[in-house]
Design a protein around this motif. Structure first.
Motif, PDB file in Angstrom:
ATOM      1  N   ILE A  21       0.862  -1.181   0.000  1.00  0.00           N
ATOM      2  CA  ILE A  21       0.000   0.000   0.000  1.00  0.00           C
ATOM      3  C   ILE A  21       0.898   1.230   0.000  1.00  0.00           C
ATOM      4  CG2 ILE A  21      -1.831   1.269   1.164  1.00  0.00           C
ATOM      5  CD1 ILE A  21      -2.723  -1.322   2.421  1.00  0.00           C
ATOM      6  N   TYR A  22       0.717   2.071  -0.990  1.00  0.00           N
ATOM      7  CA  TYR A  22       1.513   3.285  -1.147  1.00  0.00           C
ATOM      8  C   TYR A  22       0.788   4.464  -0.509  1.00  0.00           C
ATOM      9  CZ  TYR A  22       4.485   0.860  -4.492  1.00  0.00           C
ATOM     10  OH  TYR A  22       5.374  -0.017  -5.080  1.00  0.00           O
ATOM     11  N   VAL A  23       1.508   5.222   0.316  1.00  0.00           N
ATOM     12  CA  VAL A  23       0.939   6.401   0.962  1.00  0.00           C
ATOM     13  C   VAL A  23       1.969   7.518   0.985  1.00  0.00           C
ATOM     14  CG1 VAL A  23      -0.712   5.168   2.436  1.00  0.00           C
ATOM     15  CG2 VAL A  23       1.593   5.563   3.263  1.00  0.00           C
ATOM     16  N   GLU A  24       1.480   8.740   1.160  1.00  0.00           N
ATOM     17  CA  GLU A  24       2.375   9.886   1.260  1.00  0.00           C
ATOM     18  C   GLU A  24       3.140   9.824   2.577  1.00  0.00           C
ATOM     19  OE1 GLU A  24       0.544  13.797  -0.150  1.00  0.00           O
ATOM     20  OE2 GLU A  24      -1.195  12.488   0.136  1.00  0.00           O
ATOM     21  N   TYR A  29      -2.440   9.296   6.595  1.00  0.00           N
ATOM     22  CA  TYR A  29      -2.712   7.969   6.041  1.00  0.00           C
ATOM     23  C   TYR A  29      -1.623   6.983   6.470  1.00  0.00           C
ATOM     24  CZ  TYR A  29      -5.047  11.257   2.910  1.00  0.00           C
ATOM     25  OH  TYR A  29      -5.771  12.306   2.390  1.00  0.00           O
ATOM     26  N   GLU A  30      -0.384   7.446   6.420  1.00  0.00           N
ATOM     27  CA  GLU A  30       0.714   6.585   6.844  1.00  0.00           C
ATOM     28  C   GLU A  30       0.565   6.224   8.317  1.00  0.00           C
ATOM     29  OE1 GLU A  30       5.556   6.404   7.443  1.00  0.00           O
ATOM     30  OE2 GLU A  30       4.664   8.289   6.745  1.00  0.00           O
ATOM     31  N   THR A  48       6.124   4.279   1.485  1.00  0.00           N
ATOM     32  CA  THR A  48       5.903   5.717   1.534  1.00  0.00           C
ATOM     33  C   THR A  48       6.553   6.387   0.334  1.00  0.00           C
ATOM     34  OG1 THR A  48       7.844   6.056   2.939  1.00  0.00           O
ATOM     35  CG2 THR A  48       5.723   5.765   4.047  1.00  0.00           C
ATOM     36  N   LEU A  59      -1.222   9.304  -6.833  1.00  0.00           N
ATOM     37  CA  LEU A  59      -1.295   7.911  -6.393  1.00  0.00           C
ATOM     38  C   LEU A  59      -2.571   7.241  -6.898  1.00  0.00           C
ATOM     39  CD1 LEU A  59       0.047   8.285  -2.746  1.00  0.00           C
ATOM     40  CD2 LEU A  59       1.243   7.309  -4.711  1.00  0.00           C
ATOM     41  N   THR A  71      -3.643   2.473  -2.644  1.00  0.00           N
ATOM     42  CA  THR A  71      -3.262   3.648  -1.867  1.00  0.00           C
ATOM     43  C   THR A  71      -4.418   3.980  -0.936  1.00  0.00           C
ATOM     44  OG1 THR A  71      -2.320   5.879  -1.950  1.00  0.00           O
ATOM     45  CG2 THR A  71      -4.107   5.397  -3.516  1.00  0.00           C
TER      46      THR A  71
END
Length: 77
Positions: A21-24, A29-30, A48, A59, A71
């Motif tokens: 899962i990609y997050v800022e 969110y992270e 990240t 994203l 994301t």
């Protein structure tokens, strides 16, 4: 809100185990994802990305284009 490709609906948080899962980086969110990961005993692959490079909308586009699997963003985005 979890943004994911259609047809592969995650319906339970335990289904996130072994998923990328990609997050800022440094985002709420992270932090929430890290807390959730801890609650379920780990296993979520949190990746990240630097906010200076990509934003939430980027994203989302990347998920839509198949470049990343998932994301998390606010539901109003």
């Amino acid at each position: 809100m979890l943004v994911q490709p259609s047809g592969n609906a995650i319906t339970d948080v335990t289904q996130l185990i072994d998923k990328d899962i990609y997050v800022e980086k440094g985002s709420k969110y992270e932090q929430r994802l890290r807390n959730l990961n801890s609650e379920i005993g780990g296993g979520i692959n949190i990746i990240t990305v630097d906010r200076d490079t990509l934003i939430a909308e980027d994203l989302i586009d990347m998920v839509a284009n198949g470049q990343i699997p998932m994301t998390i963003v606010d539901s109003d985005i």
